[in-house]
Each structure stands twice: as structure tokens, then as C-alpha cells.
Design a protein around this motif. Structure first.
Motif, PDB file in Angstrom:
ATOM      1  N   GLY A 105       0.823  -1.199   0.000  1.00 22.43           N
ATOM      2  CA  GLY A 105       0.000   0.000   0.000  1.00 22.43           C
ATOM      3  C   GLY A 105       0.856   1.248   0.000  1.00 22.43           C
ATOM      4  N   ALA A 106       0.223   2.367   0.332  1.00 16.76           N
ATOM      5  CA  ALA A 106       0.960   3.622   0.437  1.00 16.76           C
ATOM      6  C   ALA A 106       1.812   3.608   1.705  1.00 16.76           C
ATOM      7  N   ASP A 107       2.777   4.507   1.772  1.00 15.93           N
ATOM      8  CA  ASP A 107       3.636   4.620   2.954  1.00 15.93           C
ATOM      9  C   ASP A 107       2.895   5.433   4.012  1.00 15.93           C
ATOM     10  N   ILE A 108       2.338   4.741   5.002  1.00  9.66           N
ATOM     11  CA  ILE A 108       1.467   5.393   5.985  1.00  9.66           C
ATOM     12  C   ILE A 108       2.254   6.339   6.885  1.00  9.66           C
ATOM     13  N   THR A 109       3.564   6.132   6.993  1.00  8.26           N
ATOM     14  CA  THR A 109       4.367   7.041   7.824  1.00  8.26           C
ATOM     15  C   THR A 109       4.359   8.461   7.258  1.00  8.26           C
ATOM     16  N   GLU A 110       4.006   8.619   5.993  1.00  6.39           N
ATOM     17  CA  GLU A 110       3.961   9.944   5.379  1.00  6.39           C
ATOM     18  C   GLU A 110       2.598  10.617   5.530  1.00  6.39           C
ATOM     19  N   PHE A 111       1.610   9.852   6.017  1.00  4.69           N
ATOM     20  CA  PHE A 111       0.230  10.351   5.993  1.00  4.69           C
ATOM     21  C   PHE A 111      -0.009  11.552   6.911  1.00  4.69           C
ATOM     22  N   LEU A 112       0.437  11.465   8.184  1.00  7.43           N
ATOM     23  CA  LEU A 112       0.059  12.496   9.140  1.00  7.43           C
ATOM     24  C   LEU A 112       0.570  13.875   8.716  1.00  7.43           C
ATOM     25  N   GLY A 113       1.807  13.927   8.228  1.00  3.28           N
ATOM     26  CA  GLY A 113       2.331  15.200   7.738  1.00  3.28           C
ATOM     27  C   GLY A 113       1.569  15.698   6.526  1.00  3.28           C
ATOM     28  N   TRP A 114       1.256  14.772   5.642  1.00  2.00           N
ATOM     29  CA  TRP A 114       0.503  15.114   4.430  1.00  2.00           C
ATOM     30  C   TRP A 114      -0.891  15.615   4.800  1.00  2.00           C
ATOM     31  N   PHE A 115      -1.536  14.953   5.738  1.00  2.00           N
ATOM     32  CA  PHE A 115      -2.910  15.293   6.098  1.00  2.00           C
ATOM     33  C   PHE A 115      -3.001  16.556   6.957  1.00  2.00           C
ATOM     34  N   ASP A 116      -1.863  17.057   7.448  1.00  2.00           N
ATOM     35  CA  ASP A 116      -1.874  18.312   8.211  1.00  2.00           C
ATOM     36  C   ASP A 116      -2.090  19.529   7.310  1.00  2.00           C
ATOM     37  N   GLN A 117      -1.959  19.333   6.003  1.00  2.00           N
ATOM     38  CA  GLN A 117      -2.161  20.427   5.060  1.00  2.00           C
ATOM     39  C   GLN A 117      -3.636  20.817   4.983  1.00  2.00           C
ATOM     40  N   GLU A 118      -3.896  21.949   4.350  1.00  2.00           N
ATOM     41  CA  GLU A 118      -5.274  22.356   4.097  1.00  2.00           C
ATOM     42  C   GLU A 118      -5.934  21.359   3.148  1.00  2.00           C
ATOM     43  N   GLU A 119      -7.249  21.260   3.262  1.00  2.00           N
ATOM     44  CA  GLU A 119      -7.991  20.277   2.462  1.00  2.00           C
ATOM     45  C   GLU A 119      -7.757  20.474   0.963  1.00  2.00           C
TER      46      GLU A 119
END
Length: 715
Positions: free
Chosen positions: A67-81
């Protein structure tokens, strides 16, 4: 070689064909991190202008892509929608460009292929899957849903009904199921999957099979009439909403997304998916569930550290063949480690065997195993009335009654029968491991191994280190727990260890509410609405009120300042009336057996009358105050366990509560709950209830964290 990267290579094959291979350097698995996505973009651009006539897609690792690299998700999801939408559309442009290559593509799915990995496979024209592989789109388990075109392509490939079930459940699918639902085109033996996929590609490029019409259908609108669309999606939304519950919105949102983009072709449909994906990515649920996934990965790394020098565990034993002993024997045998199940009488042996057989029969009925696996598992459980074969045992788990004197006697006797270096463990839920070890000649070979009931379902095992427990002993028991398919968390010794120590302040808050005249059924319904699988009264009935009374005495002796009740509690009166809960059919509720043989909970007016007898007050308490009066003591005790060094990290504490108690996963755990409330706000909340006693008094360190705006988890 056409392309050489750190995650992807492309090489020429015969007849103008090429092979793209995923093989992420420095990793045991393939995953889509930003670097691999960038390589896929470069590869696709190069291939689009090449003379390649057809492309085989393979993996050099045991799995395909996890799957995708979930370790990158939280930083990515902190951005604006809006930025998340833009980023996800950029990634989708890569998959769509790959799907639009001017030649056919066939993927060989050799192993685990999930999330973004399966979305990659869906972007190919044909999919060949090994019999042992698993595919699926599990994103809803992280509070999101597929974002690399998964809701669009799967619904076109398998039809709406199958896509809804796959995506809303997040389940992994076997090769047979995937083929039946139309998600893959062929199934092969593992050793032949790459060659079979290559031969299929040759047939396509030679004109024996077409791919353009197949590709066009995948990129088109969903083939449903308005009435069919309404029936498929509206019915599914109601069913899935009821099953998922209000705290987990992503399964229903995934269905809504598929319904919205059903009448759009690929690119517009993907834009709809991206917008909904970003909306889910910004929810606290997604943040907390992704955090839990990362905590789980951290705990696996910690366990790996513990077991780096672990001795082999090839033969186990359990002392005490009751329900718990039978459950331990079943789990050990089911996962492949033979186990001796010893008791002092034949009745106990039969009870343990009956428990193991019952679990195996249910597994057969659910289709999880066949009768051959059932027989094989039963053969790995050897009943014993003596210590005759114990000289071969590597780990022996004591699971007799929760009585220190009895446990000490059994442990001392068993120690004499075990070989040099064998490990002895106690499945105690509250009794000090250091104290039990005083009965042993080699306390360094002894630790706690606390399973949760029912053993086959509860994922957590607490591994408790006593004062003299050696690292080798911890390593052996952690390793054995992992072989049993469990998540072991190593904790230090104290009354109740980690999970029960944190549970009993919650029960203390409950007892005080009943003392103030609050109805226990109201409390149960409220806490279940809050997110718990069951309220505190129902939980007491399931645990066993007699068990709870015993544990309460241990906790009160260990922590008299906050776990001693200065009044007769509802639990005390239930115990006096021999209302022990589910085990004898009556507690806070009464229980009958339903058609499936499971206990059915029903209101009992006698229980309400008994509770009213011990209520000393009649206080009006709001719903929010009920929640606060239960959650604050639990959260504060978790803080104390961390401060006291009973548990090493916030991740282990929170995951222990979720895996051991059923703490609502969408809240992330007790310490994450404090973080999300805000440390200062949580401290202020504690102060509102400090008049209720020590259970509600924040620690000095928590007060300091409030002053410095600290958190348990790095932001």
C-alpha cells in the motif's frame, strides 16, 4: 535496461515486451512512498514514448505492494484540504497516465497487494493472481477510503455491489474470492504467476485477446440505470452506517463517493473521489486511527528488539485446563506450537478440550479452516494428568485459580519438572509477579503472561517483568506470544499491571455514580454511544463480578489512596447475592441463551432494586458529567502508569487499552484523548471533579505539562 531506480526497474523482454519490477531498496516490502510515485511518473513518461509493445508488472519481493507509505500520511494530512485534493490528483494523474499507455499491461500479483498496491493493479489491463496472495482496499480501517482511483476502477471492474462490500468492509480477499467477483482475470500457482502473466501478455499483443475495449469499460461511466443505482447505493448506505456506527464515517462516505461519480467517466470520477478522500483525511478519526497504526508498528519494532536473542519455543505447556487454559491451548496449537494441557483431574481436562473443540468447530463453520486443519490442531493439544513429558517444554504457562497460595504451590511444583533454562509464566491478572517468584528457586526464569478473555479474540498479551525476571525470559515469552498471533506489550510489575490497574479507576468512577443514584442502564447506554463496545455494568457481568471483587481487593491494597471505597458498592451487593454475571446468568443484567448459544442480555428489575438499596444520594448528573466521571480516572491512571515506569511509552499504553479493554479506537487511546482534549483543558476538567477524591486529582507532572503546553505525542 530501460529504467533503473531505487524502487522500480524496467527491462526488455522478448518480442518488444518489457517487465516493470517493484523492488524498494532497503525495505522488506514494496510501498508507495513519494519517491516511488515519482519513479512511476518518470517510468510512465519514458514508456509512453518507447517502442515497447506490452508491459508485464511484477514484484521482486514476497509480496506485491502493501500500500501507500502510511508514515507519510500524518504530515501530508496536516495540510489544508484544498492542498490534499491537489496532491491526490497529482498522484492520480500518474496512475491514469500509466493506465493510458499505448500498449497492454498485465500485472502478476504474487503476494500481499493492498491499498495503493491494489489500485496500481487495477490500473493495469489484466490481473493474474497467485493462489496464496491477498488483495483488498483496507483504507477505511485508517478512517479514510481509497484515493488512488480505487473507488472508481473497482466499481467499474467488479460492479457496484462487490465494490461497496470490498471497500466498506476493508477486508482482504483470497484469490478465489477476487476471481469470483471479477477483480482479477486469472489465478495461478505462486511459482508460475509471473510466467502465466507473461504468457497472457503475449496472447494480447499477438491479437488473441483484446484489451482496448476492456480498458474503455473501466474508464467509462458505471453501467447502472438510475433505479439500479438508487437500489445499490441507498440500501448499502443504511446497512453500512448501522454496522460501522457514527464514529467511523469513512465506509459510508466511500459509498457516497461511488454514488456521486457513478455517472462520470474516469477523470471526473477521480476528482469526486479526491474531494471526498481529502474530507476524510482531515477528520480526527483518521488522525487517530493512522496514529494507532503507527503505534502498532512501533510496538512490533519494540517486540523485535526484545526477541533478538530469544530462545526457540517449540513445545509449550499450560497448567490448569479450564476455560482459560483451554483457550490458551487452542491458540497455541492453532498457530502451530504443540502444547501439553495439564490438570489435576479428568473433569478439568475435559473442560479444556471442550473449549478448544468448540472454538475449532466454530472456525470450521465460518469457513476459516477445514476439518483437516481442525484435526491437526487438536492433535497438537496433548492432555496430561502428570508431568511425564514436561522435560521437553520450553515455555510453561500457569493458568490456575487467581489465588496467590495456590499459584505459588503449582509454580514451585512445576519448576521442579522443567528442563534447565525452561521459562515459567503466570497468567495472573492482578497478583504481583515479584511476590509469586518468591516460591521459585530460579525467579529469573519467571514472568507474567497475562492473556485476556476470550483468548482467541483478544489480541493483547501483557508480559510482566518481575524484579528478578531476566531479559532472556522476557524474550522467550514475547516470542511465544507473537507465535500465538498476539501483540505482546512488556510492562513492569505492580498491582493490576497495566490494563487492570487502569480499568479499576474507571470502575471506581462507576461505583461512585451508582452511589449518587445514577441508573446503571443509562450509564451503559451512554458509554456505548460514546464509543465503548459495552458499558461498565455489562463489562462487569462479562468479566465476572466475583473476579472483579477479588481484583478490587488487590487494587485497594496496592493503591489505598484512590482505589478504596468508603462505602458498600453495587458490586459488593451483587457479590453477596451471588449474582456473578454471565457465568451464572445474573448480575447487573439477567442472561438467557439465544439461538446461537450466546448469552443474551436482558433488564432485571431485581438488580435495579439491589442497586437502589446501596445508593446513598440522589444527584442529578448530566450525560457529559457521567462521561467525564468515568473517563477522567481512567486517563489519569494511564498517566500514572507512564510516570511510574509501568509502561515505557504512550504508544504502548494506548494500544494496550485498545487491544486489552476495547477503548474506542477512533479516540486513539487514553493519552491521545488527553492530547486531543488539550492538556490544560483536561487539567481544568479534573479540577471540576477533585471534590470526588484522589481518582480525579492530576499528577504534578501533568500540571507541569499543562503549564508548558506539552503533549504526550509529538505534534
Amino acid at each position: 535496461m530501460i529504467y533503473q531506480g531505487d524502487g522500480i526497474t524496467v527491462k526488455e523482454r522478448d518480442d518488444g515486451l518489457a517487465e516493470l519490477t517493484f523492488d524498494l531498496k532497503g525495505e522488506s516490502v514494496n510501498k508507495f512512498n513519494q519517491a516511488t510515485l515519482q519513479e512511476l511518473k518518470e517510468v510512465t513518461t519514458e514508456l509512453a514514448s518507447s517502442k515497447v509493445k506490452g508491459l508485464l508488472v511484477t514484484s521482486a519481493k514476497e509480496g506485491f505492494i502493501v500500500g501507500a507509505d502510511i508514515t507519510e500520511f500524518l504530515g501530508w494530512f496536516d495540510q489544508e484540504e484544498e492542498q490534499i485534493v491537489a496532491d491526490i490528483l497529482d498522484a492520480n494523474a500518474i496512475f491514469s497516465a500509466f493506465e493510458d499507455l499505448p500498449f497492454p499491461t498485465v500485472v502478476a500479483i504474487n503476494g500481499i497487494c493492498l491499498g495503493g498496491g491494489f489500485e496500481m493493479a487495477l490500473a493495469c489491463d489484466y490481473r493474474v493472481m497467485s493462489k496464496t496472495a491477498k488483495v483488498g482496499l483496507p483504507e477505511v480501517k485508517l478512517g479514510i477510503y481509497p484515493g488512488f482511483g480505487g473507488t472508481v476502477r473497482l466499481s467499474r471492474v467488479t460492479g457496484a455491489d462487490n465494490a461497496i462490500e470490498w471497500i466498506a468492509s476493508g477486508s482482504e480477499k483470497s484469490a478465489d474470492q477476487a476471481f469470483k467477483d471479477g477483480a482479477v482475470d486469472a489465478v495461478s500457482e505462486l511459482e508460475a504467476v509471473n510466467e502465466d502473466a507473461y504468457q497472457l501478455l503475449k496472447k494480447i499483443t499477438s491479437g488473441e485477446l483484446e484489451y482496448e475495449q476492456k480498458r474503455a469499460e473501466k474508464k467509462a461511466k458505471l453501467k447502472l440505470s438510475p433505479i439500479e443505482s438508487m437500489m445499490a447505493f441507498e440500501t448499502a448506505k443504511g446497512f453500512v452506517a448501522a454496522k460501522a456506527g457514527k464514529h467511523y464515517p469513512s465506509p459510508v462516505e466511500a459509498i457516497k463517493s461511488m454514488q456521486k461519480h457513478a455517472n462520470f467517466e474516469r477523470d471526473k470520477a477521480i476528482a469526486v473521489e479526491a474531494k471526498g478522500f481529502a474530507k476524510m483525511a482531515k477528520t480526527p478519526v483518521a488522525k487517530n486511527l493512522i496514529g494507532l497504526f503507527l503505534n502498532d508498528q512501533k510496538i512490533k519494532r519494540i517486540a523485535k528488539h526484545h526477541t533478538k536473542d530469544a530462545p526457540e519455543v517449540n513445545q509449550a505447556a499450560v497448567l490448569g485446563a479450564g476455560i482459560m487454559g483451554g483457550g490458551i491451548a487452542y491458540q497455541s496449537a492453532y498457530k502451530g506450537t504443540p502444547i501439553l494441557m495439564k490438570d489435576i483431574n479428568e473433569d478439568g481436562i475435559q473442560l479444556g478440550l471442550k473449549e478448544a473443540s468448540k472454538l475449532l468447530v466454530k472456525a470450521v463453520e465460518r469457513g476459516k479452516i477445514d476439518t483437516a486443519k481442525m484435526a491437526e490442531t487438536l492433535c497438537k493439544i496433548r492432555p496430561a494428568l502428570s508431568y511425564g513429558e514436561f522435560e521437553n517444554v520450553d515455555v510453561c504457562v500457569e493458568a490456575v485459580v487467581e489465588n496467590p497460595a495456590v499459584k505459588k504451590s503449582v509454580l514451585a511444583e512445576a519448576e521442579q519438572q522443567l528442563k534447565e533454562g525452561a521459562v515459567l509464566a503466570s497468567n495472573t491478572s492482578t497478583i504481583s509477579i515479584t511476590e509469586l517468584a518468591t516460591a521459585l528457586q530460579k525467579p529469573e526464569n519467571f514472568c507474567g503472561m497475562h492473556f485476556f478473555n476470550p483468548v482467541h479474540r483478544m489480541p493483547l498479551v501483557e508480559v510482566i517483568r518481575g524484579e528478578k525476571t531476566s531479559d532472556r525470559t522476557v524474550a522467550a515469552v514475547v516470542s511465544y506470544a507473537q507465535k500465538m498471533g498476539k501483540t505482546p506489550i512488556v510492562v513492569n510489575d505492580c498491582p493490576g499491571f497495566l490494563v487492570n490497574r487502569i480499568l479499576f479507576p474507571y470502575f471506581g468512577g462507576f461505583a461512585a455514580l451508582l452511589n449518587d443514584g445514577v441508573d446503571f442502564e443509562r450509564i451503559d447506554k451512554l458509554m456505548e454511544k460514546f464509543g465503548w463496545p459495552m458499558g461498565p455494568a455489562y463489562l462487569m457481568d462479562v468479566v465476572g463480578i466475583d473476579t472483579g471483587i477479588h481484583a478490587q481487593k488487590v487494587m485497594a491494597a496496592g493503591f489505598p489512596d484512590r482505589m478504596t471505597h468508603g462505602y458498600k458498592t453495587a458490586m459488593d451487593v451483587m457479590f453477596e447475592q451471588q449474582r456473578f454475571g454471565q457465568k451464572n446468568g445474573k448480575g447487573f443484567y439477567q442472561y438467557s441463551v439465544d439461538k446461537k448459544g450466546k448469552p443474551k442480555k436482558e433488564t432485571d428489575s431485581e438488580a435495579h432494586a439491589l442497586v437502589r438499596q446501596v445508593a446513598q444520594n440522589s444527584v442529578e448528573v448530566s450525560d457529559q458529567d457521567i462521561v467525564n466521571r468515568l473517563m477522567i480516572p481512567m486517563c489519569l491512571e494511564t498517566v500514572r502508569c507512564l510516570e511510574d515506569g509501568i509502561v515505557a511509552s504512550p504508544a504502548e499504553a494506548d494500544l494496550g487499552l485498545i487491544y486489552g479493554l476495547g477503548f474506542p479506537p477512533f479516540l486513539g487511546g487514553a493519552l491521545k484523548y488527553i492530547d486531543d482534549t488539550g492538556i490544560s483543558e483536561f487539567v481544568d476538567l479534573c479540577k471540576q471533579f477533585e471534590h470526588l477524591g484522589a481518582l480525579y486529582q492530576p499528577t504534578e507532572k501533568l500540571l507541569e505539562m499543562s503549564e508548558t503546553n506539552s503533549t504526550f505525542y509529538a505534534q
